[in-house]
Design a protein around this motif. Structure first.
Motif, PDB file in Angstrom:
ATOM      1  N   ALA A 166      36.913  38.621  41.140  1.00 42.31           N
ATOM      2  CA  ALA A 166      37.488  37.560  40.314  1.00 42.31           C
ATOM      3  C   ALA A 166      37.126  36.182  40.843  1.00 42.31           C
ATOM      4  CB  ALA A 166      39.012  37.706  40.293  1.00 42.31           C
ATOM      5  N   GLU A 218      50.603  41.130  36.699  1.00 42.15           N
ATOM      6  CA  GLU A 218      50.534  41.433  38.131  1.00 42.15           C
ATOM      7  C   GLU A 218      49.602  40.479  38.884  1.00 42.15           C
ATOM      8  OE1 GLU A 218      50.203  43.462  35.575  1.00 42.15           O
ATOM      9  OE2 GLU A 218      50.560  45.559  36.077  1.00 42.15           O
ATOM     10  N   ALA A 219      48.717  39.827  38.123  1.00 40.46           N
ATOM     11  CA  ALA A 219      47.616  39.065  38.719  1.00 40.46           C
ATOM     12  C   ALA A 219      48.066  37.879  39.548  1.00 40.46           C
ATOM     13  CB  ALA A 219      46.688  38.576  37.616  1.00 40.46           C
ATOM     14  N   GLY A 220      47.296  37.578  40.581  1.00 40.57           N
ATOM     15  CA  GLY A 220      47.439  36.321  41.304  1.00 40.57           C
ATOM     16  C   GLY A 220      46.856  35.201  40.462  1.00 40.57           C
ATOM     17  N   LEU A 241      38.843  42.241  40.322  1.00 42.48           N
ATOM     18  CA  LEU A 241      39.798  42.240  41.434  1.00 42.48           C
ATOM     19  C   LEU A 241      39.781  40.882  42.127  1.00 42.48           C
ATOM     20  CD1 LEU A 241      38.338  45.236  41.324  1.00 42.48           C
ATOM     21  CD2 LEU A 241      39.770  45.663  43.274  1.00 42.48           C
ATOM     22  N   GLY A 242      40.966  40.286  42.232  1.00 44.50           N
ATOM     23  CA  GLY A 242      41.080  39.005  42.913  1.00 44.50           C
ATOM     24  C   GLY A 242      41.638  39.165  44.314  1.00 44.50           C
ATOM     25  N   GLU A 290      48.571  31.426  46.164  1.00 42.09           N
ATOM     26  CA  GLU A 290      48.350  32.286  44.999  1.00 42.09           C
ATOM     27  C   GLU A 290      47.880  33.668  45.454  1.00 42.09           C
ATOM     28  OE1 GLU A 290      46.035  30.415  41.935  1.00 42.09           O
ATOM     29  OE2 GLU A 290      47.110  28.514  42.143  1.00 42.09           O
ATOM     30  N   GLY A 329      48.304  38.153  44.042  1.00 35.83           N
ATOM     31  CA  GLY A 329      48.887  39.079  43.074  1.00 35.83           C
ATOM     32  C   GLY A 329      49.840  40.063  43.724  1.00 35.83           C
TER      33      GLY A 329
HETATM   34  C1  FMN Z   1      43.725  32.474  45.152  1.00 40.43           C
HETATM   35  C2  FMN Z   1      43.432  32.712  43.698  1.00 40.43           C
HETATM   36  C3  FMN Z   1      42.740  31.732  42.983  1.00 40.43           C
HETATM   37  C4  FMN Z   1      42.438  31.951  41.627  1.00 40.43           C
HETATM   38  N1  FMN Z   1      41.680  31.007  40.952  1.00 40.43           N
HETATM   39  C5  FMN Z   1      41.274  31.245  39.688  1.00 40.43           C
HETATM   40  C6  FMN Z   1      40.373  30.364  39.030  1.00 40.43           C
HETATM   41  O1  FMN Z   1      39.927  29.362  39.592  1.00 40.43           O
HETATM   42  N2  FMN Z   1      39.988  30.672  37.761  1.00 40.43           N
HETATM   43  C7  FMN Z   1      40.459  31.795  37.105  1.00 40.43           C
HETATM   44  O2  FMN Z   1      40.066  32.031  35.944  1.00 40.43           O
HETATM   45  N3  FMN Z   1      41.316  32.645  37.699  1.00 40.43           N
HETATM   46  C8  FMN Z   1      41.704  32.424  38.976  1.00 40.43           C
HETATM   47  N4  FMN Z   1      42.513  33.327  39.630  1.00 40.43           N
HETATM   48  C9  FMN Z   1      42.878  34.580  38.952  1.00 40.43           C
HETATM   49  C10 FMN Z   1      41.800  35.667  39.236  1.00 40.43           C
HETATM   50  O3  FMN Z   1      40.586  35.305  38.627  1.00 40.43           O
HETATM   51  C11 FMN Z   1      42.198  37.059  38.731  1.00 40.43           C
HETATM   52  O4  FMN Z   1      42.494  37.041  37.356  1.00 40.43           O
HETATM   53  C12 FMN Z   1      43.354  37.691  39.479  1.00 40.43           C
HETATM   54  O5  FMN Z   1      43.269  37.435  40.851  1.00 40.43           O
HETATM   55  C13 FMN Z   1      43.359  39.200  39.226  1.00 40.43           C
HETATM   56  O6  FMN Z   1      44.504  39.808  39.726  1.00 40.43           O
HETATM   57  P1  FMN Z   1      44.651  40.432  41.215  1.00 40.43           P
HETATM   58  O7  FMN Z   1      44.784  39.262  42.117  1.00 40.43           O
HETATM   59  O8  FMN Z   1      45.879  41.228  41.089  1.00 40.43           O
HETATM   60  O9  FMN Z   1      43.424  41.237  41.494  1.00 40.43           O
HETATM   61  C14 FMN Z   1      42.857  33.140  40.975  1.00 40.43           C
HETATM   62  C15 FMN Z   1      43.557  34.111  41.715  1.00 40.43           C
HETATM   63  C16 FMN Z   1      43.831  33.917  43.058  1.00 40.43           C
HETATM   64  C17 FMN Z   1      44.541  35.013  43.823  1.00 40.43           C
END
Ligand code: FMN
Length: 325
Positions: free
Chosen positions: A18, A141-143, A193-194, A279, A281
């Motif tokens: 991600a 659930e996502a961060g 996966l983030g 941030e 998840g």
């Molecule tokens: C630290 C962090 C920064 C993120 N920054 C962005 C971003 O800049 N752009 C975006 O579209 N999503 C962002 N996200 C969301 C992720 O792209 C993604 O959708 C998410 O992490 C997926 O869920 P998971 O963390 O449970 O795997 C971010 C997530 C995290 C944890």
């Protein structure tokens, strides 16, 4: 494993790292993931244009595999970032927080793929109608910024899969190969996966940030800012301050000021994990080690094969012949 997403993007595994502001706003993590057969994603959101261009130049030297740029379309100077992407022919665009119509033709002209991040069926249908190549569908659930409606990945992804025909990449709470198998079983053609990739040596956030996420349980990653743009972060002093403001029912302006005072940068760059937005998840509760991105990729692929093998064995031995018809 071959899916519509591996075919579309020319990658080996249907695994997308991600886009994560700061954590993947550099070349280290995306290049490692792409080299390991997934899709690495540079997060352009917080980057100055000159840093972004330098990062694209590094990507060109670090990998000859496909990679993507994640671009939140609301960000200031978005057209400069778009110009740089087109000039360097970035192969895959992952767009969030804004519609694709204004920019899509410029990317189509050189054959780039456009993937739109959505979190509701309504936005999925709009993006498909606008002509995107695939969707990333993210549940609560996502961060980062999950959907304000707080619907889970398990439900949102299926809602979308029932109504669209473009390939769907599922995200939010995936974390391991068992999660990947579950979402592919639902009908997704790929996963994003983030938090799992946040917990790698290559992710460019402060060590204190990684430590805090490593120690966190699933329930520590809470949704904060329901009266603003909700964000899933660790339950620290910032989060408690916002919950308190909600209890006191403070005026909208005061609430917004409190919410905006803390930033992801504060935690990611300066290591302020008490007052910054950390941030992450809910899958933080499933992640107990910081590894290299290539080790994470290898582990995900191995787990995925175990999970698929288990399902296959179950269906071969248990399914009544009549139900196969
Ligand atoms: C630290 C962090 C920064 C993120 N920054 C962005 C971003 O800049 N752009 C975006 O579209 N999503 C962002 N996200 C969301 C992720 O792209 C993604 O959708 C998410 O992490 C997926 O869920 P998971 O963390 O449970 O795997 C971010 C997530 C995290 C944890």
């Amino acid at each position: 494993m071959k899916t519509r997403i591996t075919d579309l993007l020319g990658i080996e595994h249907p695994i997308i790292q991600a886009g994560m502001s700061w954590a993947s706003s550099s070349s280290a993590l995306p290049a490692s993931v792409s080299n390991a057969g997934g899709l690495g994603v540079v997060a352009a959101g917080p980057m100055y244009v000159h840093d972004f261009v330098a990062t694209l130049d590094q990507m060109a030297t670090l990998t000859d595999r496909p990679f993507a740029v994640n671009i939140p379309l609301y960000r200031p100077q978005v057209s400069d970032i778009i110009d740089a992407m087109v000039a360097r022919q970035v192969p895959v665009v992952i767009a969030s927080q804004g519609g694709p119509k204004a920019h899509l033709p410029r990317f189509r002209a050189y054959g780039a793929k456009w993937i739109q991040v959505v979190s509701t069926l309504e936005h999925a249908l709009k993006a498909e109608a606008a002509g995107v190549d695939a969707l990333i569908v993210v549940g609560t659930e996502a961060g980062g910024h999950p959907p304000a409606n707080e619907v889970s990945t398990l439900v949102t992804v299926r809602q979308v899969l029932r109504e669209v025909s473009v390939p769907v990449i599922a995200g939010g709470g995936v974390a391991d190969g068992w999660g990947i198998a579950a979402l592919l079983a639902l009908g997704a053609d790929g996963v994003q996966l983030g938090t799992r990739f946040l917990m790698t040596h290559e992710a460019t956030v402060h060590e204190a940030y990684k430590d805090a996420v490593l120690k966190a349980d699933a329930a520590d990653a809470v949704l904060v800012g329901r009266r603003s743009l909700p964000v899933r972060t660790l339950n620290n002093k910032f989060a408690k301050c916002i919950f308190d403001a909600e209890q006191r029912d403070v005026p909208a302006e005061e609430y917004e000021a409190l919410f905006k005072k803390s930033t992801l940068k504060q935690a990611a760059l300066n290591g302020d994990v008490e007052w910054g937005k950390v941030e992450a998840g809910q899958s933080a509760g499933l992640i107990h080690h910081i590894k290299s991105a290539s080790d994470v990729m290898a582990e995900l692929v191995l787990e995925l094969h175990h999970a698929c093998g288990r399902l296959q064995a179950m269906s071969a031995s248990n399914l009544p012949a009549a139900s196969l018809a």
